[in-house]
Scaffold this motif. Structure first.
Motif, PDB file in Angstrom:
ATOM      1  N   GLY A  22      -3.488  -9.339   1.253  1.00 26.90           N
ATOM      2  CA  GLY A  22      -2.866  -8.233   0.881  1.00 26.90           C
ATOM      3  C   GLY A  22      -2.110  -8.827  -0.221  1.00 26.90           C
ATOM      4  O   GLY A  22      -1.652 -10.486   0.051  1.00 26.90           O
ATOM      5  N   THR A  28       3.040   3.473   3.224  1.00 27.67           N
ATOM      6  CA  THR A  28       3.102   2.498   4.915  1.00 27.67           C
ATOM      7  C   THR A  28       4.008   3.613   4.680  1.00 27.67           C
ATOM      8  O   THR A  28       4.853   3.300   3.444  1.00 27.67           O
ATOM      9  N   ARG A  79       0.451  -1.042  -0.105  1.00 22.70           N
ATOM     10  CA  ARG A  79       0.328  -0.045   0.028  1.00 22.70           C
ATOM     11  C   ARG A  79       1.224   1.397  -0.098  1.00 22.70           C
ATOM     12  O   ARG A  79       1.886   1.522   0.278  1.00 22.70           O
ATOM     13  N   ASP A 117      -3.427   0.143  -4.928  1.00 21.41           N
ATOM     14  CA  ASP A 117      -4.064   1.155  -4.988  1.00 21.41           C
ATOM     15  C   ASP A 117      -4.374   2.206  -6.270  1.00 21.41           C
ATOM     16  O   ASP A 117      -4.146   1.784  -6.456  1.00 21.41           O
ATOM     17  N   SER A 149       0.914  -1.914  -7.429  1.00 23.92           N
ATOM     18  CA  SER A 149      -0.031  -2.162  -5.666  1.00 23.92           C
ATOM     19  C   SER A 149      -1.172  -1.838  -6.770  1.00 23.92           C
ATOM     20  O   SER A 149      -1.763  -2.238  -7.668  1.00 23.92           O
ATOM     21  N   SER A 152      -4.198   7.837  -5.696  1.00 21.28           N
ATOM     22  CA  SER A 152      -3.052   7.255  -4.771  1.00 21.28           C
ATOM     23  C   SER A 152      -1.616   7.369  -5.413  1.00 21.28           C
ATOM     24  O   SER A 152      -1.213   7.898  -4.908  1.00 21.28           O
TER      25      SER A 152
END
Length: 154
Positions: free
Chosen positions: A115, A40, A37, A70, A68, A74
Motif C-alpha cells: 500500500g 479512513t 485510502r 482510489d 491515492s 471515491s
C-alpha cells in the motif's frame, strides 16, 4: 524517483478538479500528499488538516493535491463529504505512486499488504523537489508543510 534539489518529471492524471498537469503549475509551488485510502480515519484527518489550512497555502500561491489509488468516484464522494477545496488525484495504475516511491509492504492486522506509505512532497515554482516527508504521522503534519512553503519565500 526524484530527489530533493532535483527537478520532477512532467506529471499528469485525473483529478476531482479536472485533468492534473504539472506543466500548468510552472511558477507556482505545489504540494503532493500521498495517502492510503479515502474515508479512513488517518486519511480523513490528514485531508481535514490540509483543508483547514488551505486558505493559508493559497495566500502563499501554493496549490495542494491529494493522491491515492482510489477511483475517481471515491475521490469525488470523499471530497464532497469533507468539503475539500483542493483536488484529489486518482492513481489506480500507481503511476505517480511508483514515480515517488511511496508503494511499500506494510503489516495490517498481522498480514503483509502492499500500500501507500503516507508521504508528502513540496515542489517549487521551478519544478524542483524542495522537500519530502516519508512515513508521515498525521498530527501537525499539514502545519509543518505550511511552514516549509513559507520558508520558500514565494
Amino acid at each position: 524517483m526524484p530527489a530533493e534539489g532535483q527537478p520532477i518529471p512532467h506529471l499528469t492524471g485525473p483529478s476531482t478538479h479536472g485533468p492534473f498537469d504539472s506543466a500548468q503549475l510552472v511558477g507556482k509551488p505545489f504540494v503532493l500528499y500521498f495517502y492510503p485510502r479515502d474515508n479512513t480515519p488517518g486519511c480523513t484527518t490528514e485531508a481535514q488538516d490540509f483543508r483547514d489550512l488551505h486558505v493559508q497555502f493559497e495566500a502563499l500561491g501554493c496549490t495542494i493535491f491529494g493522491v491515492s489509488r482510489d477511483a475517481q468516484k471515491s475521490h469525488e464522494r470523499f471530497a464532497e463529504k469533507q468539503s475539500l477545496p483542493f483536488a484529489l488525484i486518482s492513481d489506480p495504475e500507481e503511476t505517480l505512486c511508483t514515480l515517488f516511491g511511496v508503494m511499500k509492504n506494510k503489516n495490517m492486522y498481522g498480514k503483509q499488504v502492499r500500500g501507500i506509505e503516507r508521504s508528502t512532497f513540496l515542489i517549487d515554482g521551478a519544478g524542483i523537489l524542495q522537500r519530502e516527508w516519508r512515513a508521515v504521522r498525521v498530527p501537525g503534519h499539514a502545519a509543518e508543510v505550511l511552514q516549509a512553503v513559507q520558508a520558500l519565500g514565494t
